[in-house]
Design a protein around this motif. Structure first.
Motif, PDB file in Angstrom:
ATOM      1  N   LEU A   1      -9.865  -5.126   1.532  1.00  0.00           N
ATOM      2  CA  LEU A   1     -11.248  -5.587   1.517  1.00  0.00           C
ATOM      3  C   LEU A   1     -11.312  -7.033   1.993  1.00  0.00           C
ATOM      4  O   LEU A   1     -10.468  -7.850   1.625  1.00  0.00           O
ATOM      5  CB  LEU A   1     -11.860  -5.512   0.112  1.00  0.00           C
ATOM      6  CG  LEU A   1     -11.831  -4.183  -0.643  1.00  0.00           C
ATOM      7  CD1 LEU A   1     -10.606  -4.088  -1.530  1.00  0.00           C
ATOM      8  CD2 LEU A   1     -13.097  -4.020  -1.497  1.00  0.00           C
ATOM      9  N   GLY A   2     -12.329  -7.359   2.795  1.00  0.00           N
ATOM     10  CA  GLY A   2     -12.461  -8.744   3.227  1.00  0.00           C
ATOM     11  C   GLY A   2     -13.646  -8.936   4.162  1.00  0.00           C
ATOM     12  O   GLY A   2     -14.251  -7.973   4.616  1.00  0.00           O
ATOM     13  N   MET A   3     -14.024 -10.226   4.461  1.00  0.00           N
ATOM     14  CA  MET A   3     -13.427 -11.386   3.849  1.00  0.00           C
ATOM     15  C   MET A   3     -14.292 -11.859   2.694  1.00  0.00           C
ATOM     16  O   MET A   3     -15.505 -11.928   2.828  1.00  0.00           O
ATOM     17  CB  MET A   3     -13.306 -12.521   4.859  1.00  0.00           C
ATOM     18  CG  MET A   3     -12.343 -12.266   5.993  1.00  0.00           C
ATOM     19  SD  MET A   3     -12.059 -13.687   7.087  1.00  0.00           S
ATOM     20  CE  MET A   3     -13.709 -13.927   7.789  1.00  0.00           C
ATOM     21  N   PHE A   4     -13.631 -12.218   1.586  1.00  0.00           N
ATOM     22  CA  PHE A   4     -14.318 -12.850   0.480  1.00  0.00           C
ATOM     23  C   PHE A   4     -14.329 -14.360   0.711  1.00  0.00           C
ATOM     24  O   PHE A   4     -13.275 -14.978   0.872  1.00  0.00           O
ATOM     25  CB  PHE A   4     -13.599 -12.559  -0.839  1.00  0.00           C
ATOM     26  CG  PHE A   4     -13.752 -11.150  -1.327  1.00  0.00           C
ATOM     27  CD1 PHE A   4     -14.744 -10.821  -2.233  1.00  0.00           C
ATOM     28  CD2 PHE A   4     -12.895 -10.154  -0.879  1.00  0.00           C
ATOM     29  CE1 PHE A   4     -14.885  -9.523  -2.686  1.00  0.00           C
ATOM     30  CE2 PHE A   4     -13.020  -8.857  -1.329  1.00  0.00           C
ATOM     31  CZ  PHE A   4     -14.027  -8.527  -2.235  1.00  0.00           C
TER      32      PHE A   4
ATOM     33  N   TYR B   1      -5.801  -4.798  -1.659  1.00  0.00           N
ATOM     34  CA  TYR B   1      -5.501  -6.024  -0.924  1.00  0.00           C
ATOM     35  C   TYR B   1      -6.802  -6.731  -0.562  1.00  0.00           C
ATOM     36  O   TYR B   1      -7.702  -6.142   0.041  1.00  0.00           O
ATOM     37  CB  TYR B   1      -4.705  -5.707   0.340  1.00  0.00           C
ATOM     38  CG  TYR B   1      -3.365  -5.071   0.058  1.00  0.00           C
ATOM     39  CD1 TYR B   1      -2.205  -5.835  -0.027  1.00  0.00           C
ATOM     40  CD2 TYR B   1      -3.264  -3.695  -0.144  1.00  0.00           C
ATOM     41  CE1 TYR B   1      -0.971  -5.249  -0.299  1.00  0.00           C
ATOM     42  CE2 TYR B   1      -2.047  -3.102  -0.415  1.00  0.00           C
ATOM     43  CZ  TYR B   1      -0.907  -3.883  -0.498  1.00  0.00           C
ATOM     44  OH  TYR B   1       0.312  -3.303  -0.769  1.00  0.00           O
ATOM     45  N   LEU B   2      -6.871  -8.000  -0.926  1.00  0.00           N
ATOM     46  CA  LEU B   2      -8.074  -8.789  -0.682  1.00  0.00           C
ATOM     47  C   LEU B   2      -7.777  -9.882   0.330  1.00  0.00           C
ATOM     48  O   LEU B   2      -6.797 -10.625   0.187  1.00  0.00           O
ATOM     49  CB  LEU B   2      -8.562  -9.439  -1.976  1.00  0.00           C
ATOM     50  CG  LEU B   2      -8.736  -8.528  -3.200  1.00  0.00           C
ATOM     51  CD1 LEU B   2      -9.184  -9.351  -4.393  1.00  0.00           C
ATOM     52  CD2 LEU B   2      -9.723  -7.416  -2.905  1.00  0.00           C
ATOM     53  N   LEU B   3      -8.637  -9.974   1.345  1.00  0.00           N
ATOM     54  CA  LEU B   3      -8.589 -11.088   2.289  1.00  0.00           C
ATOM     55  C   LEU B   3      -9.634 -12.100   1.837  1.00  0.00           C
ATOM     56  O   LEU B   3     -10.834 -11.812   1.825  1.00  0.00           O
ATOM     57  CB  LEU B   3      -8.890 -10.604   3.712  1.00  0.00           C
ATOM     58  CG  LEU B   3      -9.045 -11.683   4.790  1.00  0.00           C
ATOM     59  CD1 LEU B   3      -7.780 -12.510   4.938  1.00  0.00           C
ATOM     60  CD2 LEU B   3      -9.426 -11.046   6.131  1.00  0.00           C
ATOM     61  N   VAL B   4      -9.164 -13.289   1.439  1.00  0.00           N
ATOM     62  CA  VAL B   4     -10.031 -14.342   0.923  1.00  0.00           C
ATOM     63  C   VAL B   4      -9.896 -15.557   1.832  1.00  0.00           C
ATOM     64  O   VAL B   4      -8.788 -15.860   2.315  1.00  0.00           O
ATOM     65  CB  VAL B   4      -9.634 -14.713  -0.526  1.00  0.00           C
ATOM     66  CG1 VAL B   4     -10.595 -15.742  -1.106  1.00  0.00           C
ATOM     67  CG2 VAL B   4      -9.597 -13.470  -1.408  1.00  0.00           C
TER      68      VAL B   4
END
Length: 492
Positions: free
Chosen positions: A330-333, A403-406
């Motif tokens: 998931l992203g982008m935060f 998986y997080l894209l920050v």
């Protein structure tokens, strides 16, 4: 010939809680007469085209300000007026000029002005008079106003959504404005109000065929240019709507007729065009039925920073965690606080972090997670077409297969490169959730078994019947079944 080029652009979500100020432009681009000395950057790309084309003809080029900010709320009055004053001061110092070319968005609103594009062009026109030619390139998610049409000689909007044709349209505008300045053509503009508020995705039907038909009509039978102004639904102005724009060679009657014909064709297609997006749960239910070997790409429509949303909503993340899904990216935060914590801890660290949900009710509640920092890098960018778009510092965080894209530079997500440059192999993911409305489509569709736009909660809801307008009246489709009734026009 002497040509004056400048740019001032942002897309204004008047419902956004975030003001657009000096810092927003500094994170985007501020160049004082030298934007074309660096790589093209978003709205600055047309200026590169115009300089190259003008210099190839041996024309003098005067370059002024280029200032561009990520979409957010209305631009602070002092910031807007400061930028405009710089452009006008440079213009006065350059007189006489034959051509002015501006790259703007078309839906820029300041605290004190709803039509920044029309305002800037009017003020330019007051300086140069009627002899100089003024051309404007804009995003199709614009408010095409009467002041814009009065002040400009030629307006050209991008035809594609996602916007993969910014430079192509810059070439079109230059050719038209050059011919007008040399007396070869006499451009006349007319617009037709389609009285529709919707999102018009051009890769698929029926929009694909309509855009192709528009392009095929250009340069024939007196028609110089056709643009479809989609409108920007989350800008509360009196001119928020979709319009068809036709430019003909000296023939206003033809321009009126062609704009109306294309506009009425669009109206007749409205029920085919109308988007019906699944909810988050409906989309995730569908994902569970797909076994194609490629990831499913889900668009988090309402948390698109490119529409003025914060980019930190947690609604989809919560649903993924509640279902205990794995192999999800998931992203982008947008979360500068989390990025700071990751920088302090370093790669490989395991941290308890509070993710997202920081910018208000449209962002949902923050989510507390124990995550591993897989990678963190600074000075990153991602591709938007051929352009490099800054990401700032970004990190990949993992929470049990999620998986997080920050990152710390607010932007929508355009390209798989955003994940991959941080070492995440998207081919191993089952689901990729992209915080974007449609600009992701061009680059993500080739790696997906299916792309699903979701009706997510957030700052840019895709339900156009419930947007709380105060300046735009309610006489538009789909809020009203036939907004033409009052003028005697029957539904197609």
């Amino acid at each position: 010939m002497k040509i004056f080029i400048a740019g001032l652009a942002t897309e204004t979500n008047t419902f956004s809680p975030m003001p657009t100020g000096r810092i927003g432009f500094e994170e985007g681009l501020i160049a004082h007469g030298d934007a074309t000395q660096s790589a093209p950057n978003g709205f600055g790309a047309p200026m590169h085209v115009w300089r190259e084309r003008a210099e190839a003809r041996g024309w003098d080029v005067v370059e002024s300000l280029a200032a561009f900010a990520q979409p957010a709320g209305p631009t602070v009055k002092s910031v807007y007026e400061g930028f405009v004053e710089e452009i006008l001061t440079d213009l006065k110092a350059s007189l006489p000029v034959d051509i002015i070319l501006l790259t703007m968005h078309g839906a820029m609103v300041a605290e004190h002005i709803d039509d920044c594009e029309g305002d800037l062009m009017r003020r330019c026109r007051d300086i140069v008079g009627s002899d100089a030619k003024i051309g404007l390139e804009i995003d199709p998610h614009c408010h095409l106003t009467s002041l814009m049409l009065e002040a400009a000689d030629v307006i050209v909007a991008y035809k594609e959504y996602p916007h993969i044709d910014i430079s192509d349209r810059a070439h079109d505008l230059f050719a038209l404005i050059a011919d007008a300045a040399e007396g070869k053509i006499n451009p006349v503009m007319r617009a037709y109000d389609c009285r529709m508020i919707e999102m018009f995705f051009t890769p698929g039907e029926p929009m694909r065929s309509l855009v192709d038909k528009m392009m095929d009509a250009e340069g024939k039978n007196g028609v110089l240019s056709l643009s479809f102004a989609h409108g920007f639904p989350w800008g509360d102005t009196a001119d928020t709507t979709s319009k068809m724009l036709a430019i003909t060679d000296g023939d206003p009657t033809l321009a009126d007729r062609v704009a109306r014909e294309f506009g009425e064709e669009l109206w007749d297609l409205r029920h085919q065009i109308k988007n019906s997006f699944p909810t988050i749960d409906e989309a995730l239910d569908r994902v569970s039925t797909l076994r194609e070997g490629k990831p499913v790409v889900l668009g988090d429509f309402a948390d698109n920073a490119g529409g003025g949303a914060p980019g930190d909503s947690t609604f989809v993340l919560k649903a993924v965690l509640e279902r205990k899904l794995k192999d999800v990216a998931l992203g982008m935060f947008w979360d500068p606080i989390v990025i700071r914590q990751c920088q302090e801890a370093g790669e490989g660290a395991v941290l308890r972090l509070r993710i997202g949900g920081k910018m208000g009710t449209a962002s949902g509640d923050p989510v507390d997670l124990t995550v591993k920092v897989h990678a963190i890098k600074s000075g990153l960018s991602q591709k938007f077409g051929d352009l490099d778009m800054p990401m700032g510092t970004a990190a990949i965080l993992e929470a049990d297969g999620v998986y997080l894209l920050v990152n710390d530079h607010r932007s929508q997500l355009f390209d798989p490169q955003a994940f991959e440059q941080l070492g995440l192999d998207l081919s191993k993911m089952k689901i990729i959730v992209v915080k974007s409305s449609n600009h992701f489509y061009d680059r993500f569709a080739p790696i997906a078994c299916e792309v699903i736009h979701m009706k997510t909660p957030g700052a840019i809801t895709p339900d156009f019947t419930t947007i709380p307008y105060t300046k735009r009246d309610s006489n538009y489709w789909p809020k009203v079944e036939n907004p033409f009734d009052q003028s005697g026009k029957k539904a197609g």
